[in-house]
Design a protein around this motif. Structure first.
Motif, PDB file in Angstrom:
ATOM      1  N   ILE A 135       0.843  -1.205   0.000  1.00 31.76           N
ATOM      2  CA  ILE A 135       0.000   0.000   0.000  1.00 31.76           C
ATOM      3  C   ILE A 135       0.878   1.254   0.000  1.00 31.76           C
ATOM      4  CG2 ILE A 135      -1.670   1.343   1.357  1.00 31.76           C
ATOM      5  CD1 ILE A 135      -2.842  -1.414   2.256  1.00 31.76           C
ATOM      6  N   ALA A 136       1.933   1.237   0.799  1.00 27.43           N
ATOM      7  CA  ALA A 136       2.842   2.389   0.848  1.00 27.43           C
ATOM      8  C   ALA A 136       3.530   2.598  -0.506  1.00 27.43           C
ATOM      9  CB  ALA A 136       3.880   2.187   1.954  1.00 27.43           C
ATOM     10  N   PHE A 137       3.926   1.507  -1.154  1.00 21.60           N
ATOM     11  CA  PHE A 137       4.563   1.619  -2.460  1.00 21.60           C
ATOM     12  C   PHE A 137       3.587   2.163  -3.502  1.00 21.60           C
ATOM     13  CE2 PHE A 137       5.594  -0.053  -6.653  1.00 21.60           C
ATOM     14  CZ  PHE A 137       6.828   0.549  -6.828  1.00 21.60           C
ATOM     15  N   GLN A 138       2.370   1.644  -3.496  1.00 21.30           N
ATOM     16  CA  GLN A 138       1.352   2.103  -4.438  1.00 21.30           C
ATOM     17  C   GLN A 138       1.088   3.591  -4.260  1.00 21.30           C
ATOM     18  OE1 GLN A 138      -1.988   3.145  -3.781  1.00 21.30           O
ATOM     19  NE2 GLN A 138      -2.803   3.029  -5.841  1.00 21.30           N
ATOM     20  N   ASP A 139       1.090   4.059  -3.020  1.00 18.66           N
ATOM     21  CA  ASP A 139       0.885   5.482  -2.738  1.00 18.66           C
ATOM     22  C   ASP A 139       2.050   6.316  -3.287  1.00 18.66           C
ATOM     23  OD1 ASP A 139      -0.586   7.672  -1.319  1.00 18.66           O
ATOM     24  OD2 ASP A 139       1.299   7.745  -0.179  1.00 18.66           O
ATOM     25  N   ALA A 140       3.272   5.842  -3.089  1.00 16.48           N
ATOM     26  CA  ALA A 140       4.447   6.566  -3.602  1.00 16.48           C
ATOM     27  C   ALA A 140       4.417   6.631  -5.132  1.00 16.48           C
ATOM     28  CB  ALA A 140       5.731   5.895  -3.115  1.00 16.48           C
ATOM     29  N   LEU A 141       4.033   5.551  -5.779  1.00 18.51           N
ATOM     30  CA  LEU A 141       3.919   5.556  -7.231  1.00 18.51           C
ATOM     31  C   LEU A 141       2.819   6.517  -7.670  1.00 18.51           C
ATOM     32  CD1 LEU A 141       4.685   4.533 -10.044  1.00 18.51           C
ATOM     33  CD2 LEU A 141       3.193   2.555  -9.639  1.00 18.51           C
ATOM     34  N   GLY A 142       1.727   6.555  -6.937  1.00 19.30           N
ATOM     35  CA  GLY A 142       0.647   7.501  -7.249  1.00 19.30           C
ATOM     36  C   GLY A 142       1.119   8.938  -7.197  1.00 19.30           C
ATOM     37  N   LYS A 143       1.962   9.262  -6.241  1.00 18.00           N
ATOM     38  CA  LYS A 143       2.501  10.621  -6.136  1.00 18.00           C
ATOM     39  C   LYS A 143       3.422  10.931  -7.314  1.00 18.00           C
ATOM     40  CE  LYS A 143       1.884  10.936  -1.200  1.00 18.00           C
ATOM     41  NZ  LYS A 143       2.450  10.678   0.106  1.00 18.00           N
ATOM     42  N   ALA A 144       4.228   9.947  -7.730  1.00 18.93           N
ATOM     43  CA  ALA A 144       5.100  10.148  -8.899  1.00 18.93           C
ATOM     44  C   ALA A 144       4.254  10.344 -10.158  1.00 18.93           C
ATOM     45  CB  ALA A 144       6.040   8.952  -9.061  1.00 18.93           C
ATOM     46  N   LEU A 145       3.171   9.601 -10.290  1.00 24.48           N
ATOM     47  CA  LEU A 145       2.279   9.757 -11.438  1.00 24.48           C
ATOM     48  C   LEU A 145       1.582  11.110 -11.411  1.00 24.48           C
ATOM     49  CD1 LEU A 145       0.821   6.151 -11.539  1.00 24.48           C
ATOM     50  CD2 LEU A 145       2.061   7.264 -13.409  1.00 24.48           C
ATOM     51  N   ALA A 146       1.132  11.537 -10.243  1.00 22.97           N
ATOM     52  CA  ALA A 146       0.467  12.846 -10.117  1.00 22.97           C
ATOM     53  C   ALA A 146       1.423  13.969 -10.505  1.00 22.97           C
ATOM     54  CB  ALA A 146      -0.050  13.034  -8.697  1.00 22.97           C
ATOM     55  N   HIS A 147       2.695  13.835 -10.132  1.00 23.05           N
ATOM     56  CA  HIS A 147       3.713  14.821 -10.492  1.00 23.05           C
ATOM     57  C   HIS A 147       3.860  14.938 -12.010  1.00 23.05           C
ATOM     58  CE1 HIS A 147       7.348  17.231 -10.117  1.00 23.05           C
ATOM     59  NE2 HIS A 147       7.951  16.390 -10.936  1.00 23.05           N
ATOM     60  N   ARG A 148       3.556  13.851 -12.725  1.00 21.23           N
ATOM     61  CA  ARG A 148       3.648  13.825 -14.188  1.00 21.23           C
ATOM     62  C   ARG A 148       2.298  14.078 -14.861  1.00 21.23           C
ATOM     63  NH1 ARG A 148       8.739  14.364 -16.323  1.00 21.23           N
ATOM     64  NH2 ARG A 148      10.195  13.449 -14.839  1.00 21.23           N
ATOM     65  N   GLY A 149       1.324  14.549 -14.065  1.00 23.40           N
ATOM     66  CA  GLY A 149       0.048  14.960 -14.637  1.00 23.40           C
ATOM     67  C   GLY A 149      -1.042  13.907 -14.689  1.00 23.40           C
ATOM     68  N   PHE A 150      -0.823  12.752 -14.070  1.00 21.83           N
ATOM     69  CA  PHE A 150      -1.849  11.713 -14.033  1.00 21.83           C
ATOM     70  C   PHE A 150      -2.708  11.874 -12.782  1.00 21.83           C
ATOM     71  CE2 PHE A 150       1.492   9.776 -16.620  1.00 21.83           C
ATOM     72  CZ  PHE A 150       0.752   9.332 -17.709  1.00 21.83           C
ATOM     73  N   ARG A 151      -3.914  11.380 -12.874  1.00 23.64           N
ATOM     74  CA  ARG A 151      -4.808  11.378 -11.720  1.00 23.64           C
ATOM     75  C   ARG A 151      -4.514  10.116 -10.924  1.00 23.64           C
ATOM     76  NH1 ARG A 151     -10.423   9.691 -11.051  1.00 23.64           N
ATOM     77  NH2 ARG A 151     -10.126   8.787 -13.116  1.00 23.64           N
ATOM     78  N   ALA A 152      -4.177  10.268  -9.670  1.00 21.28           N
ATOM     79  CA  ALA A 152      -3.842   9.126  -8.827  1.00 21.28           C
ATOM     80  C   ALA A 152      -5.112   8.465  -8.304  1.00 21.28           C
ATOM     81  CB  ALA A 152      -2.958   9.574  -7.663  1.00 21.28           C
ATOM     82  N   SER A 153      -5.062   7.145  -8.148  1.00 18.50           N
ATOM     83  CA  SER A 153      -6.193   6.406  -7.587  1.00 18.50           C
ATOM     84  C   SER A 153      -6.405   6.826  -6.147  1.00 18.50           C
ATOM     85  CB  SER A 153      -5.916   4.904  -7.639  1.00 18.50           C
ATOM     86  OG  SER A 153      -5.667   4.478  -8.950  1.00 18.50           O
TER      87      SER A 153
END
Length: 184
Positions: free
Chosen positions: A113-131
């Protein structure tokens, strides 16, 4: 027809793949549940077993710019490997006729869960909507019968890498577009 969008042909998502012994064990759990639960659905082959992390999107064709931004997000993330432990099996309820039978976990999925959250933040930084909601799981098969959650022999492995996967919608085919190692 003008104004109608083309049907999606490609799905992009980030995922973890189980190590071979874990995939074999997941298959054994699937078969052990088949008769007592009255399951008739076809088990997913080991090559399709995965733990989804983030759905990037569904597209008509492969959008190169989206793929590049997703790869950039993968490049941005620097994380250590971690252990995954699934120790429960049961069905997810869905509106569709078939329900996924999945492996889930308790405390053994907290690092995931912690890893998925960190990846979500990296995706959001690149303009994606995080889950906003994440339930770690690995789908074993789809069936019309509901299976109440139950304890199973734990399926464990060390996550050492994650991937960006292209799924050809409706064709049960995957292609790896990016692969990132998790540090020791």
């Amino acid at each position: 027809l003008p104004g109608l969008a083309a049907a999606p042909t490609d799905r992009l998502f980030f995922a973890l793949l189980p190590e071979a012994p874990a995939a074999t064990q997941a298959g054994e759990i699937t078969e052990a549940l088949r008769t007592p639960c009255g399951l008739t659905g076809k088990a997913l082959p080991p090559r399709r077993l995965h733990v989804s992390l983030h759905h990037v999107g569904d597209f008509a064709g492969l959008p190169g710019e989206v793929v590049q931004r997703a790869k950039d997000a993968g490049d941005d993330l620097k994380q250590s490997g971690f252990a995954i432990r699934f120790d429960r099996a049961g069905s997810f309820l869905r509106k569709q006729r078939t329900m996924p039978l999945v492996l889930r976990g308790g405390a053994g999925v907290i690092p995931l869960i912690a890893f998925q959250d960190a990846l979500g933040k990296a995706l959001a930084h690149r303009g994606f909507r995080a889950s906003s909601h994440y339930t770690p799981h690995m789908t074993l098969l789809y069936d019309s019968r509901y299976v109440e959650a139950r304890d199973v022999t734990p399926v464990e492995w060390a996550a050492k890498e994650y991937l960006l996967i292209r799924s050809f919608i409706g064709k049960s085919k995957y292609e790896t577009l990016g692969r990132w190692a998790l540090s020791a």
